[in-house]
Design an enzyme around this catalytic site. Structure first.
Site, mmCIF file in Angstrom:
data_model
loop_
_atom_site.group_PDB
_atom_site.id
_atom_site.type_symbol
_atom_site.label_atom_id
_atom_site.label_comp_id
_atom_site.label_asym_id
_atom_site.label_seq_id
_atom_site.Cartn_x
_atom_site.Cartn_y
_atom_site.Cartn_z
ATOM 1 N N ASP A 56 0.861 -1.172 0.000
ATOM 2 C CA ASP A 56 0.000 0.000 0.000
ATOM 3 C C ASP A 56 0.903 1.229 0.000
ATOM 4 O OD1 ASP A 56 -2.056 -1.794 0.170
ATOM 5 O OD2 ASP A 56 -2.701 -1.212 2.175
ATOM 6 N N ASP A 86 -14.566 -3.830 -1.648
ATOM 7 C CA ASP A 86 -14.160 -3.589 -0.268
ATOM 8 C C ASP A 86 -15.423 -3.296 0.526
ATOM 9 O OD1 ASP A 86 -11.469 -3.665 -1.227
ATOM 10 O OD2 ASP A 86 -11.718 -1.590 -1.889
#
Length: 176
Positions: free
Chosen positions: A8, A129
């Protein structure tokens, strides 16, 4: 089974957020390309990259870092985070990214996903998500007002072959 190590990226650094909370960030490295090389050396066959700044901004923000990672490794890379136009998809794939992950745009503009699938086939992946089964968008800060399973069914009809599902309540907790 292929395990995809995730990198990330926020502010050009390799980070982990706790349950998607940008205020609960752990920085692992200011050189994500070195982390990518480490994962490759440990046997990774594919890397999963997320441009966290891009997810918030609605367009890719860390492409220089992505380029550095691509130059550092020989394994395929997928990228998500802020990729919400066909132009962004084209740009990211032209860099050498193997697969593009579309998230918020799957909720807001499913026709774009369909168009992208027709153009790029299995190079288009959808990221779903969710919190309590409801899809979150815009860097997980906003409810997409759609059930994850319903979105998955819609994306299958649009031509999506691969879906990456994240349970936000478990993300970054090291609990699987």
């Amino acid at each position: 089974m292929i395990i995809f190590p995730a990198i990330d990226i926020r502010g050009g650094k390799c980070v982990r957020l706790l349950k998607g909370d940008f205020a609960k960030e752990t920085v692992f490295s200011d050189k994500p390309e070195e982390m990518a090389k480490k994962w490759q050396a440990q046997g990774a066959e594919f890397l999963h990259l997320v441009d966290l700044d891009g997810a918030l901004a609605g367009k890719p923000q860390n492409l220089a870092t992505v380029k550095a990672i691509l130059a550092a490794v020989d394994i395929p890379v997928e990228l998500g985070g802020g990729i919400r136009t066909l132009e962004s998809i084209d740009e990211v794939l032209a860099l050498g990214v193997r697969r593009v992950i579309l998230g918020s745009v799957a909720v807001r503009d499913p026709e774009l996903v369909k168009t992208a699938c027709a153009k790029y086939g299995d190079r288009i992946v959808v990221g779903i998500d969710a919190k309590d089964g409801i899809v979150a968008v815009d860097g997980w800060g906003v409810s997409g007002d759609v059930e994850a399973t319903a979105l998955a069914q819609e994306m299958k009809k649009a031509g999506v072959k691969t879906i990456i599902y994240t349970d936000i309540s478990r993300d970054g907790t090291l609990a699987g």
